[in-house]
Design a protein around this motif. Structure first.
Motif: not given
Length: 501
Positions: A484-492, A498-501
């Motif tokens: 996520l902006k700015p450079n926040i890492e989130i595990p998937v 499939a929710n990201i599509a």
């Protein structure tokens, strides 16, 4: 002929120019009060020249918003005389905004009886016009006044009305993070947990607020030494970061604690500090009453007598009026609506505006073609074309305003905090608590992901057992995580990918 007629008709109308000036004034509401007042003042002058009553009244409301923030209350009150004299010519929203801003003037001048009367008048007009946002803020201000008048029963009632209508809770920040429990020992344990999550406690405004709340819990427990300890911790941080909220109350609580411990010199010292740090008359009355007792305990009867005379003067100046029965009748009239319903209605209206824009665009091309073919009727067709363009601009502007309203919708948490959906980046689950993260702050609330997800719009999706993210902030993604902006890492996780599509 066609070009001449087109450009002659394309001149900006005086009313649209005033609308543009008022929109510019609104842009500066949170950044530059002087610039906002400058544009609002120009709009007011131009509307007076047009002698358009609703436009003059609207310009006065914008201008007075900035006059009030600059504490020019008398000038703002004088301008509102025009609106009051022309109420019959105003819409319900302009009537409501007029009475709401009058209430704000009286509130800031600590004339609470007139403030209540004005806010209730605003509610009547907001209710008749179906202005939910106006109802929300008016309910909230009435709750704040009753809180100041030491009427928690009525204050809680109006806070609940505001919350039920989807309003932001602008109660003090100290209350926003107060643990949602009535047991003081449990509050203290939860406050300690909140403190453990703060890295730099010596320079954290959040830590200062938590220390303040802990001291207030010890007030309920009559633990005077800890009252002194934690209020002093809160004051140290606030002085270090130049944050003045509730410093006067901290000093007063310390003075009262020393009074109960029989240490009259320290009690007098801190009570005088409380008076020096507060302009509030009701607070001064309460503090002076305790100061007189402290002087009497110290044997300084001359000072005690002098303070008693000052108390009588403050009592005469306050002259606060309670109107229980009248307010009970008024409050019975109002209905509450859920925030989810507001979002659905706004989205439905937005779809209608998009359809209208599509139709108007087709009309523009149609009339343009006719204008080119029928040059003898160019003036007539040009007028038709300009009216279509104006309606298109109006529809686009209304669509933009509706989109902004949707963005302004906030989720109301169990601890009565509010988080704007357009600022919320992600939500993290930690046991029975959720962390709501924006660029500016992180709010901790006792809640569950599955419950809060049901109240959010479709751009919020679950990507992990412990994370819900705002798709509007996605910058990049790979097979195991997203950024996520700015450079926040989130595990998937594979389950929710499939929710990201």
């Amino acid at each position: 002929m066609l070009l001449v007629s087109f450009f002659s008709l394309a001149q900006v109308t005086p009313k649209s120019e005033i609308d543009t000036l008022l929109r510019k004034a609104l842009v500066f509401h949170k950044t530059n009060q002087d610039s906002g007042l400058y544009y609002a003042d120009i709009a007011y002058s131009k509307s007076r020249a047009l002698n358009d009553v609703p436009l003059i009244a609207r310009s006065i409301i914008y201008k007075n918003t900035y006059l009030i923030t600059k504490k020019q209350y008398d000038e703002a009150e004088r301008l509102f005389d025009y609106n009051l004299k022309h109420l019959d010519s105003l819409s319900e929203v302009l009537k409501g905004d007029t009475f709401y801003n009058l209430g704000s003037i009286y509130y800031l001048k600590e004339n609470y009886d007139l403030a209540l009367e004005s806010y209730f008048s605003a509610i009547i007009h907001y209710n008749q016009g179906g202005i939910d946002k106006g109802l929300q803020k008016a309910y909230l201000q009435i709750g704040v006044i009753y809180s100041k008048l030491d009427r928690p029963d009525l204050a809680d009632y109006f806070y609940d009305k505001s919350m039920a209508s989807g309003a932001d809770n602008h109660a003090s920040e100290e209350n926003n993070i107060q643990p949602a429990t009535h047991d003081e020992h449990e509050k203290l344990l939860l406050s300690e947990k909140l403190l453990s999550g703060i890295d730099d406690k010596h320079n954290s405004r959040l830590a200062a607020i938590i220390y303040y709340n802990m001291a207030q819990s010890y007030v309920a427990l009559n633990d005077y030494n800890n009252i002194i300890k934690y209020h002093l911790e809160s004051i140290k941080i606030k002085e270090r970061i130049n944050y003045a909220s509730n410093k006067d109350r901290s000093y007063a609580c310390i003075g009262e604690a020393y009074y109960h411990l029989g240490k009259d010199d320290q009690a007098i010292f801190y009570l005088k500090k409380a008076l020096d740090n507060s302009p509030k008359r009701a607070f001064k009355l309460e503090t002076n009453q305790l100061l007189a007792k402290a002087y009497e305990m110290a044997g300084d009867y001359k000072s005690a007598f002098r303070i008693s005379n000052a108390i009588n003067h403050v009592k005469d100046s306050l002259n606060l009026i309670e109107e229980k029965e009248r307010i009970a009748k008024i409050t019975a009239q109002f209905e509450t609506e859920k925030q989810a319903k507001e979002i659905l209605l706004l989205e439905k209206e937005n779809q209608h505006k998009e359809l209208l824009i599509s139709k108007k665009q087709k009309n523009i091309w149609k009339w343009s073609l006719f204008a080119l073919i029928a040059t003898l009727a160019s003036i007539f067709l040009g007028q038709k074309l300009m009216r279509s363009i104006q309606r298109l601009k109006t529809a686009e502007y209304e669509k933009e305003q509706i989109a902004k309203k949707v963005e302004e919708i906030a989720v109301i948490l169990n601890n009565k905090s509010k988080v704007y959906l357009d600022q919320l980046k992600y939500i993290k689950s930690d046991g029975n608590y959720l962390e709501f993260v924006t660029d500016d702050k992180t709010i901790i609330d006792r809640n569950k992901l599955k419950d809060i997800l049901n109240t959010l719009p479709p751009n919020f999706v679950r990507v992990h057992r412990s994370y819900v993210i705002n798709k509007n902030f996605i910058d990049a993604l790979n097979s195991k995580s997203l950024f996520l902006k700015p450079n926040i890492e989130i595990p998937v996780s594979r389950t929710y990918k499939a929710n990201i599509a």
